[in-house]
Design an enzyme around this catalytic site. Structure first.
Site, PDB file in Angstrom:
ATOM      1  N   ASP A 152       0.841  -1.266   0.009  1.00 28.35           N
ATOM      2  CA  ASP A 152       0.015   0.132   0.011  1.00 28.35           C
ATOM      3  C   ASP A 152       0.845   1.258  -0.139  1.00 28.35           C
ATOM      4  O   ASP A 152       2.070   1.126  -0.110  1.00 28.35           O
ATOM      5  CB  ASP A 152      -0.803  -0.083   1.298  1.00 28.35           C
ATOM      6  CG  ASP A 152      -2.252   0.670   0.959  1.00 28.35           C
ATOM      7  OD1 ASP A 152      -2.496   1.339   0.237  1.00 28.35           O
ATOM      8  OD2 ASP A 152      -3.208   0.078   1.599  1.00 28.35           O
ATOM      9  N   ASP A 218     -10.149   3.394  -3.295  1.00 30.23           N
ATOM     10  CA  ASP A 218     -10.852   2.252  -2.635  1.00 30.23           C
ATOM     11  C   ASP A 218     -12.349   2.517  -3.065  1.00 30.23           C
ATOM     12  O   ASP A 218     -12.834   3.220  -3.380  1.00 30.23           O
ATOM     13  CB  ASP A 218     -11.003   2.401  -1.278  1.00 30.23           C
ATOM     14  CG  ASP A 218      -9.612   2.226  -0.854  1.00 30.23           C
ATOM     15  OD1 ASP A 218      -8.624   2.298  -1.376  1.00 30.23           O
ATOM     16  OD2 ASP A 218      -9.491   2.220   0.587  1.00 30.23           O
TER      17      ASP A 218
HETATM   18  C1  GAL Z   1      -6.196   1.348   1.398  1.00 30.16           C
HETATM   19  C2  GAL Z   1      -6.198   0.444   0.272  1.00 30.16           C
HETATM   20  C3  GAL Z   1      -7.253  -0.515   0.967  1.00 30.16           C
HETATM   21  C4  GAL Z   1      -7.074  -0.898   2.028  1.00 30.16           C
HETATM   22  C5  GAL Z   1      -7.033   0.172   2.999  1.00 30.16           C
HETATM   23  C6  GAL Z   1      -6.441  -0.057   4.649  1.00 30.16           C
HETATM   24  O1  GAL Z   1      -5.024   2.485   1.061  1.00 30.16           O
HETATM   25  O2  GAL Z   1      -6.503   1.079  -0.950  1.00 30.16           O
HETATM   26  O3  GAL Z   1      -7.513  -1.499  -0.209  1.00 30.16           O
HETATM   27  O4  GAL Z   1      -5.993  -1.774   2.153  1.00 30.16           O
HETATM   28  O5  GAL Z   1      -6.003   0.959   2.495  1.00 30.16           O
HETATM   29  O6  GAL Z   1      -6.769   0.937   5.350  1.00 30.16           O
END
Ligand code: GAL
Length: 596
Positions: A152, A218
């Site tokens: 991430d 997301d």
């Molecule tokens: C975001 C990511 C998500 C999830 C989330 C967790 O950055 O795109 O899929 O992993 O963080 O907080």
């Protein structure tokens, strides 16, 4: 050549191919985030993994299990190693890996190219990620039995939760560092880059180092989110290849908000785009509803996703006011997938013209969700499609657009459903065999026109208005080919006034390819549903009623031009004026190519 001299060459080849050895089809599995946010614990991960097996999903191909954010401890061990949160994971990560492997599943590990993990509690909950620790973390993940790394992008500068483009530290360097380290450990990891597609040229750097790359912010548990992500994948679809996929994010099917129709549409788009398919719903304790289970278990849809060609379907036609899209893409073995998506709020009968997806007919056609074989398709296809629903077709035995077989009678040969995509007097007809030096053509039963035929059977300058026609040729003719002469399309750069003069020798509607740039990525607005990754523009012909189209993201920067095909009605014989108005936001119209 001695072995000694060959060795560096061999090593080079192995390194250069490192990315593709991880996977030949999009990864499939289960991820905790969409249902449990960052608070999943060991019991939940294990019972969801068990349910993957018990519900038969593992045998459909869902094998990677990824506990997402929230698993790591706030501090590292005294040796500087990343470690787990003992409250959530009392048995520890190595034990979890063993458990998953004993179920025949694969272990996915989540970390990030930032100082801390992404977490909804932001600075109130800072837990370890991997920036600056890539080498030792890659080794640790390998020691724990990891098979997949979701990587991430939060806290990239150590100070801000999300560092927005253009202030973000170069993501390619941070993600490349970890790619190099996981390629150096003994275990084979699938590397999932999660940088959300912000910044420029995502695919250009990510495809060199990763197996899949998140290309949007997301997914949220809402229908508008499906439209938003779909509009962002449009310019990236063409880059999908075995071992390198656009990741549209974990699935929302089964999380209680999307209707069964919406869920099938969502799943169909992800499948045909060759996105990784990660279930994001709770499977434990019989929490999964029957519709969702049926959707995940649909082997025919999954087969479209896992097709060995690895090519994603592309947006072929968009009818914005009519609220539907046509998408199409090739499948291994000369097959093709076509999806007609009804984005609108009402059930409608929608007719598509097969030449718009590049074919004239298909000997075999499968309505995938209905699991029924249709009679072969010829020129058009119509279906009643529910609100927010999809028709997903798998076609085989294809004939190229423009190729027709006629019915020979005593008075010549009749060709039915001859499709002209744009009104033009520049059509060329080729007939085989050419039996006479002059033939008469009867178009739609009207006045015959007598035309010379060249030795190769070519008749030029035939006028056809856009749509379907019946053509009768006064000779015995096996087949007919319809094409538009190349010189009939004309590209015009957009003037500041966005007003174009178009000369035509025929009236009717014409197809227009609009070149444009829309790189206004909906990042911040993604959550509220305000951001859909589309910008509108309205087109009118000769001062007639305007028609509006929703233009998706066009490329990977404000420099990259995309093209969208639209059709405009109201052209007449003589000089015409096309006006473009209401160009929304920062969208740039670069030019138009008017066919016919
Ligand atoms: C975001 C990511 C998500 C999830 C989330 C967790 O950055 O795109 O899929 O992993 O963080 O907080």
């Amino acid at each position: 050549m001695s072995i000694h001299k060959l060795l560096p060459l061999v090593l080079f080849i192995v390194t250069a191919n490192a990315v593709n050895k991880h996977t030949t089809t999009p990864p499939m599995g289960w991820n905790s985030y969409n249902h449990y946010s960052c608070y999943a614990n060991e019991t939940q991960i294990q019972s969801n993994a068990q349910a993957l097996v018990d519900l038969g999903l593992a045998s459909v191909g869902y094998t990677y299990v990824v506990p997402d954010c929230g698993w790591s401890a706030k501090t590292r061990t005294s040796e500087g190693k990343i470690t787990w949160n003992e409250t959530f994971y009392p048995s520890g990560f190595p034990a979890l890996g063993k458990k998953l492997h004993s179920l025949g599943l694969m272990f996915g590990i989540y970390s990030g190219a930032g100082t801390w993990q992404c977490h909804p509690e932001g600075a109130n909950y800072l837990i370890q990620a991997s920036l600056g620790h890539e080498k030792e973390d890659a080794q640790t993940f390998s020691d724990w039995g990891g098979d997949y790394l979701k990587y991430d992008n939060c806290w990239a500068d150590g100070k801000n939760f999300v560092v927005y483009y253009p202030n973000e530290t170069d993501p390619s360097a941070r993600f490349r560092k970890m790619a190099t380290e996981i390629d150096a450990v003994p275990r084979d990891f699938v590397y999932g880059i999660c940088q959300w597609g912000v910044g420029n040229n995502l695919e250009r750097w990510a495809s060199k180092i990763g197996n899949n790359w998140r290309m949007s912010n997301d997914i949220t548990n809402a229908w508008h989110s499906i439209f938003r992500i779909t509009n962002q994948v449009v310019p990236l679809a063409r880059y999908s290849k075995p071992g390198g996929y656009n990741d549209m994010d974990m699935l929302m099917v089964g999380n209680g908000v999307l209707t069964p129709e919406e869920s099938r549409t969502h799943f169909s788009i992800w499948a045909m785009e060759k996105s990784p398919l990660f279930i994001g719903a709770a499977l434990e304790n019989n929490l999964l509803d029957a519709d969702a289970l049926k959707i995940f278990s649909n082997k025919e849809v999954v087969a479209i996703n896992q097709d060995l060609l690895g090519r994603a379907a592309e947006l072929v036609r968009r009818f914005s006011e009519e609220e539907y899209d046509v998408w199409a893409g090739p499948l291994a073995g000369d097959g093709m997938v076509v999806a007609v998506i009804n984005w609108g709020a009402t059930e409608r009968n929608i007719t598509i013209n097969l030449p718009d997806v590049g074919i004239q007919s298909a000997k075999k056609a499968r309505d995938v969700w209905a699991a029924t074989d249709l009679d072969g398709l010829d020129t058009t296809y119509s279906a009643l499609i529910p609100s927010h629903g999809v028709k997903l077709l798998r076609l085989e035995g294809l004939t190229k657009a423009g190729e027709y077989t006629g019915k020979i009678g005593s008075d010549g040969t009749a060709f039915k459903n001859v499709y002209a995509f744009t009104s033009s007097s520049n059509y060329t007809i080729t007939i085989t065999p050419a039996t006479a030096s002059r033939v008469s053509l009867i178009i739609d039963g009207k006045n015959p026109i007598t035309r010379p035929v060249s030795r190769s059977g070519i008749i030029t300058d035939v006028s056809l208005s856009a749509g379907l026609h019946e053509l009768r040729v006064s000779s015995r003719t096996k087949s007919l080919r319809l094409a538009l002469s190349d010189f009939s399309k004309e590209y015009q750069d957009a003037p500041a006034s966005l007003s174009f003069n178009v000369d035509s020798t025929i009236s009717g509607s014409k197809v227009v390819d609009v070149s444009y740039i829309n790189y206004d990525l909906s990042f911040d607005k993604a959550w509220s549903g305000e951001g859909l990754n589309v910008l509108n523009a309205t087109f009118s012909v000769n001062g007639g009623k305007g028609k509006t189209w929703r233009f998706p993201i066009s490329g990977q920067s404000w420099e990259e031009v995309g093209t969208m095909r639209i059709e405009l009605d109201g052209f007449r014989n003589g000089r015409n004026v096309v006006n473009i108005t209401g160009v929304e936001g920062k969208m740039i119209v670069k030019g138009v190519e008017i066919w016919g």
